[in-house]
Design a protein around this motif. Structure first.
Motif, mmCIF file in Angstrom:
data_model
loop_
_atom_site.group_PDB
_atom_site.id
_atom_site.type_symbol
_atom_site.label_atom_id
_atom_site.label_comp_id
_atom_site.label_asym_id
_atom_site.label_seq_id
_atom_site.Cartn_x
_atom_site.Cartn_y
_atom_site.Cartn_z
ATOM 1 N N LEU A 1 20.830 -33.539 14.348
ATOM 2 C CA LEU A 1 20.226 -32.928 13.176
ATOM 3 C C LEU A 1 19.867 -34.008 12.160
ATOM 4 C CD1 LEU A 1 21.163 -29.742 11.345
ATOM 5 C CD2 LEU A 1 20.992 -31.849 10.046
ATOM 6 N N GLY A 2 20.772 -34.937 11.925
ATOM 7 C CA GLY A 2 20.528 -35.997 10.960
ATOM 8 C C GLY A 2 19.336 -36.865 11.325
ATOM 9 N N ARG A 3 19.240 -37.214 12.600
ATOM 10 C CA ARG A 3 18.111 -38.039 13.057
ATOM 11 C C ARG A 3 16.796 -37.290 12.864
ATOM 12 N NH1 ARG A 3 15.504 -37.860 17.836
ATOM 13 N NH2 ARG A 3 17.186 -36.719 18.846
ATOM 14 N N ARG A 4 16.783 -36.029 13.253
ATOM 15 C CA ARG A 4 15.543 -35.249 13.101
ATOM 16 C C ARG A 4 15.196 -35.034 11.643
ATOM 17 N NH1 ARG A 4 17.225 -31.494 17.924
ATOM 18 N NH2 ARG A 4 16.509 -32.805 19.625
ATOM 19 N N LEU A 5 16.200 -34.829 10.816
ATOM 20 C CA LEU A 5 15.961 -34.653 9.385
ATOM 21 C C LEU A 5 15.343 -35.913 8.794
ATOM 22 C CD1 LEU A 5 16.249 -32.934 6.838
ATOM 23 C CD2 LEU A 5 18.588 -33.807 6.617
ATOM 24 N N ARG A 6 15.896 -37.076 9.127
ATOM 25 C CA ARG A 6 15.355 -38.347 8.624
ATOM 26 C C ARG A 6 13.911 -38.539 9.084
ATOM 27 N NH1 ARG A 6 18.630 -41.572 10.868
ATOM 28 N NH2 ARG A 6 20.123 -41.598 9.154
ATOM 29 N N GLU A 7 13.657 -38.310 10.367
ATOM 30 C CA GLU A 7 12.303 -38.488 10.900
ATOM 31 C C GLU A 7 11.308 -37.547 10.221
ATOM 32 O OE1 GLU A 7 12.874 -37.912 15.098
ATOM 33 O OE2 GLU A 7 13.758 -39.905 15.377
ATOM 34 N N ALA B 1 8.234 -38.631 7.853
ATOM 35 C CA ALA B 1 6.881 -38.219 8.260
ATOM 36 C C ALA B 1 6.141 -37.540 7.111
ATOM 37 C CB ALA B 1 6.949 -37.290 9.469
ATOM 38 N N LYS B 2 6.894 -36.865 6.235
ATOM 39 C CA LYS B 2 6.291 -36.228 5.057
ATOM 40 C C LYS B 2 6.105 -37.214 3.913
ATOM 41 C CE LYS B 2 5.854 -31.699 5.662
ATOM 42 N NZ LYS B 2 4.601 -30.990 5.460
ATOM 43 N N GLY B 3 6.617 -38.445 4.081
ATOM 44 C CA GLY B 3 6.492 -39.450 3.036
ATOM 45 C C GLY B 3 7.385 -39.173 1.842
ATOM 46 N N MET B 4 8.493 -38.491 2.071
ATOM 47 C CA MET B 4 9.409 -38.132 0.991
ATOM 48 C C MET B 4 10.609 -39.079 0.972
ATOM 49 S SD MET B 4 9.537 -34.000 1.484
ATOM 50 C CE MET B 4 10.213 -33.599 -0.118
ATOM 51 N N THR B 5 11.095 -39.344 -0.221
ATOM 52 C CA THR B 5 12.343 -40.081 -0.349
ATOM 53 C C THR B 5 13.498 -39.086 -0.224
ATOM 54 O OG1 THR B 5 12.519 -39.768 -2.741
ATOM 55 C CG2 THR B 5 11.259 -41.711 -1.967
ATOM 56 N N GLN B 6 14.695 -39.620 -0.078
ATOM 57 C CA GLN B 6 15.866 -38.747 -0.031
ATOM 58 C C GLN B 6 16.013 -37.997 -1.357
ATOM 59 O OE1 GLN B 6 18.924 -41.562 1.076
ATOM 60 N NE2 GLN B 6 18.755 -40.990 3.247
#
Length: 112
Positions: free
Chosen positions: A11-17, A21-26
């Protein structure tokens, strides 16, 4: 055979990707959760992405909506299933039903 990756790590890996991909920061993604303060937003998203924490159902729905992805994508047990979920979710409902029907046919014929 290598050990499976823990679901929270997947889940974490997919969330980061998806976030990248959306160009958003955390911090920007955290703001979607109502965490306006960068001191709490970015660390919270970081914990999800590292697999240190699992978002609750409501938070997961907000994250998925912000990233324009189905919640099921983040929980899929393999990358093949995750890709299938993305592809099917992008289809109109009538096409989704057609795909499901075809999958049922293939599953039934593979049992023979």
């Amino acid at each position: 055979m290598p050990a499976p990756i823990a679901p929270v790590r997947t889940l974490g890996r997919r969330l980061r990707e998806a976030r990248q991909a959306k160009g958003m920061t955390q911090a920007e993604l955290g703001a979607v959760l109502g965490l306006e303060d960068e001191n709490s937003a970015a660390p919270r998203i970081s914990r999800y992405e590292r697999g240190d924490r699992m978002p609750d159902e409501e938070t997961m729905e907000a994250l998925a909506e912000a990233l324009d992805l189905p919640v099921a994508y983040f929980h899929a047990t393999s990358d093949v299933l995750a890709d299938a979920i993305l592809l099917i979710a992008r289809l109109p409902m009538s096409k989704q039903r057609e795909v499901l029907s075809k999958l049922r046919e293939w599953a039934a014929s593979s049992k023979k």
